[in-house]
Design an enzyme around this catalytic site. Structure first.
Site, PDB file in Angstrom:
ATOM      1  N   CYS A  19      -0.588   0.404   9.659  1.00 12.68           N
ATOM      2  CA  CYS A  19      -0.799   1.755   9.139  1.00 12.68           C
ATOM      3  C   CYS A  19      -2.235   1.937   8.646  1.00 12.68           C
ATOM      4  O   CYS A  19      -2.952   2.823   9.085  1.00 12.68           O
ATOM      5  CB  CYS A  19       0.170   2.064   8.007  1.00 12.68           C
ATOM      6  N   HIS A  20      -2.639   1.087   7.698  1.00 15.08           N
ATOM      7  CA  HIS A  20      -3.965   1.267   7.118  1.00 15.08           C
ATOM      8  C   HIS A  20      -4.778  -0.024   7.081  1.00 15.08           C
ATOM      9  O   HIS A  20      -5.743  -0.134   6.350  1.00 15.08           O
ATOM     10  CB  HIS A  20      -3.849   1.870   5.706  1.00 15.08           C
ATOM     11  N   GLY A  21      -4.335  -1.026   7.862  1.00 10.48           N
ATOM     12  CA  GLY A  21      -5.129  -2.223   8.042  1.00 10.48           C
ATOM     13  C   GLY A  21      -5.185  -3.195   6.879  1.00 10.48           C
ATOM     14  O   GLY A  21      -6.268  -3.659   6.518  1.00 10.48           O
ATOM     15  N   PRO A  51      -6.423  -1.997   2.072  1.00  7.92           N
ATOM     16  CA  PRO A  51      -6.180  -1.148   0.886  1.00  7.92           C
ATOM     17  C   PRO A  51      -5.025  -1.583  -0.013  1.00  7.92           C
ATOM     18  O   PRO A  51      -4.912  -1.093  -1.129  1.00  7.92           O
ATOM     19  CB  PRO A  51      -5.891   0.225   1.486  1.00  7.92           C
ATOM     20  N   HIS A 107       0.846  -1.194   0.000  1.00  6.10           N
ATOM     21  CA  HIS A 107       0.000   0.000   0.000  1.00  6.10           C
ATOM     22  C   HIS A 107       0.882   1.244   0.000  1.00  6.10           C
ATOM     23  O   HIS A 107       1.081   1.868  -1.033  1.00  6.10           O
ATOM     24  CB  HIS A 107      -0.939  -0.034   1.214  1.00  6.10           C
TER      25      HIS A 107
END
Lengths: 493, 188
Positions: B151-153, B166, B129
């Site tokens: 960070c963003h799963g 993501p 990502h």
């Protein structure tokens, strides 16, 4: 000489821009249409060459700063890494190191040209002074840059130069400590020297802009020293006449530059600087880069105290004085004739001056006590301590037998030793003589010559000079009424 | 010099002058290119950096069910010793349901004898990502038992494939080879 602008904005955008920021008008007036005397010779191309040098130094310097580490533990290795590991790093560093030498080579040509053709005289005094400022900044920048590789010469050279500041009475030591950022040259010194070495070139660039501005107000001087009388007859546009001439000179200069970079990259440097700095061991023979040698010779020439001024302080004063005197040349030269082409005496002294300056360079490169020529008998000197053991004494002898006999007569505690001393003309004496001439040229010869010298007839105008009319009553020229030699105006306006 | 004289010159010399202009322009372009090249090339990795762009890892030292994290030239890599259960999970996935379809075998490299070492999985340690380093065994292996990027799963499975979140792609498998049954060499 920057007369009325000839720029006519043509497109809509040019007209729009011209009333807001007349950048195109400025460029056209200063670099294209600028009226330039039509008789400039190749000595006048060094200005453009110097501009190229500055650009080369800044670009290569920015690249080197990307790889260099200003830390005493890593500086030397980071320079070696640039030489060995960074792609083309060797080329960038060799261009930068030799570029400094090329820069000074060009600046000396430029300065000597100005001195010969009287380019410092009215109305160009400010132009000249700005040039002196640039020269001073260049020497500072070069010195700071030489410290960065953290080699033996870097370390001990900077140690010597910062010690000079210590010679200033009362406040010297404090200034020296603040300059070094500690009791000796160290990491703090290296960091600030790196910072300033990066800063100064941009200050130079700024002063160069002022220098060019000051040039463009009165316009170029020229080899005759005669001012432009008729812009149409005496001048040509800067482009293409001088852009092409300068470009050709730049290319020839770059050939010489490239020769050093590719075939003799270390010939102008010192092998000692490829040994990492060792504060406990000074190299046997410590000298600055060649372009600072004449001033180094002047520094070392003062070996005697002058009243309250110690030899050390005297040397520092003489060295800075040698540069300071350049700033006031416009007022030391009393002659109203600009170009030495028409000054038969000044021309000869100028040649001597150039020779003296080069001679000082050689004196700076050699050990002051070494001999230029040996003459007279070699002597034997016996060094010993006197009976009280308090004072060192020496005695010279012409014969070995006498010296040996003398030693036998001494007590064993005298610790006598014998040494051969050659006699002859020392470099120190040459340096002292040439230093004397250097100052005499500016402080005595130039002021007096202007009064006693009878200049040769000068052409009435640049156009006359170009067309071979050496007027003002000289043979072959068309006599101009009222312009006989005796009645010739004393200035070249 | 009369105008007529100048005009004659231009007429006579036009092609020659054009040739000179083109030749000079070409020479200038060549020179500018030759000078620009070193100044661009020096920006790239230096020889010492390039020389440090591979590392050898003894995979027998990686504990079962755990991983070893290696930095090569500043980039993170995961070397994971998978359990039988984790291998089975990785192989059981229907790859048509994956965002970045790859079989588990495609993400392995054969040993010198040609056999795949299914127990050892080597992947890049940078989330596809935005380059964070996912957490793994011992901390949080995410919903699919592999890695989880805090960070963003993004959730990765036991083959390092993206399953949720993501990130667009699987954790890339670096260039590596088995020097022996237990020693691998990972290159950038």
């Amino acid at each position: 000489m920057s007369g009325p602008s000839t720029y006519e904005p043509k497109t809509g955008f040019e007209k729009w821009l011209d009333t807001r920021l007349p950048l195109i008008r400025f460029a056209k007036d200063t670099a294209i249409d600028f009226p330039t005397p039509k008789n400039l010779n190749y000595w006048y191309t060094f200005g453009a060459i110097l501009a190229v040098c500055l650009v080369i130094q800044i670009i290569t310097g920015i690249v080197l700063a990307m790889h260099y580490v200003p830390n005493t533990a890593m500086a030397f290795d980071s320079v070696e890494r640039i030489m060995r590991d960074v792609d083309w790093g060797w080329l960038v560093r060799y261009i930068h190191a030799n570029g400094a030498s090329m820069f000074f080579l060009a600046v000396y040509m430029h300065i000597f040209r100005g001195l010969y053709y009287g380019s410092y005289k009215a109305p160009r005094e400010v132009l000249w002074i700005l040039g002196c400022v640039i020269y001073l900044l260049m020497m500072g920048t070069a010195f700071l840059g030489y410290v960065l590789p953290w080699g033996q010469m870097s370390y001990h050279g900077s140690s010597v130069i910062t010690s000079l500041i210590g010679a200033i009475p009362v406040i010297g030591d404090t200034i020296k400590t603040y300059l070094q950022g500690g009791p000796a040259i160290g990491n703090a010194t290296l960091n600030r020297f790196f910072s300033l070495h990066y800063l100064l070139p941009f200050i130079i660039a700024g002063v160069v802009i002022l220098h060019v501005w000051a040039l463009h107000v009165p316009g170029n001087n020229n080899p005759t020293g005669v001012s432009v009388k008729d812009v149409k007859k005496d001048t040509v546009s800067f482009h293409p006449y001088y852009t092409v001439k300068d470009l050709f000179a730049i290319l020839v200069f770059l050939f010489i530059f490239a020769f050093f970079v590719f075939y003799a990259p270390n010939s102008l440097g010192h092998a000692d600087n490829y040994i990492e700095a060792n504060p406990l061991q000074t190299p046997a023979h410590i000298v600055p880069e060649w372009y600072l040698l004449p001033f180094y010779a002047i520094l070392r020439a003062i070996t005697f105290d002058l009243g309250p001024i110690t030899a050390k302080l005297g040397g520092v004063i003489a060295m800075f004085g040698a540069i300071a005197v350049l700033f006031v040349v416009p007022w030391l030269d009393t002659s109203k004739v600009r170009s030495m082409r028409y000054r038969p005496l000044a021309k000869q002294f100028f040649v001597l001056f150039v020779a003296a300056f080069i001679g000082l360079g050689f004196a700076g490169a050699n050990n002051p006590d070494d001999l230029i020529v040996a003459f007279g008998e070699d002597k034997l000197v016996v060094a010993y301590t006197d009976e009280t053991g308090a004072a060192a004494r020496s005695e010279s002898f012409a014969e070995y037998h006498d010296a040996e006999h003398f030693i036998e007569g001494l007590d064993e505690s005298a610790g006598a030793s014998m040494e051969v001393v050659k006699s002859g003309f020392k470099w120190l004496w040459a340096a002292q003589f040439l230093t004397f001439f250097y100052f005499a040229y500016f402080l005595v010869i130039l002021p007096i010559l202007g009064i006693i010298e009878k200049p040769k007839p000068r052409p009435l105008s640049i156009a006359d000079s170009v067309l071979g009319k050496h007027g003002q009553g000289s043979a072959g020229g068309t006599p101009v009424p009222g312009a006989a030699n005796a009645a010739a105006p004393r200035d070249d306006a | 010099m009369s105008d007529a004289h100048i005009t004659n010159h231009e007429e006579d010399g036009e092609t020659r002058r054009d040739f000179i202009h083109i030749a000079a322009g070409a020479a200038l372009a060549g020179a500018v290119g030759a000078v620009a090249w070193p100044f661009v090339k020096q920006l790239g990795p230096a020889a010492d950096t390039r020389a440090a762009s591979s590392a050898e890892v003894d995979v027998s030292k990686v504990p079962l069910g755990g991983e070893v994290r290696v930095l090569i030239g500043g980039k993170p890599f995961f070397v994971r010793h998978r359990t039988e259960k984790e291998i089975a999970e990785a192989e059981a996935v229907n790859i048509s349901t994956l965002r970045d379809p790859q079989t588990d075998d495609e993400r392995l490299v054969p040993k010198p004898d040609g056999e795949l070492n299914r127990a050892i999985l080597v992947t890049s340690g940078a989330c596809t990502h935005l380059g964070c380093v996912p957490v793994g065994p011992g901390t949080n292996t995410g919903d699919y038992g592999g890695w989880f990027c805090p960070c963003h799963g993004s959730h990765y499975d036991t083959s390092g494939r993206i399953r949720k979140g993501p990130a667009p792609l699987n954790l890339p498998v670096p260039t590596y080879e088995y020097l022996s049954d237990t020693l691998i060499k990972i290159s950038l």
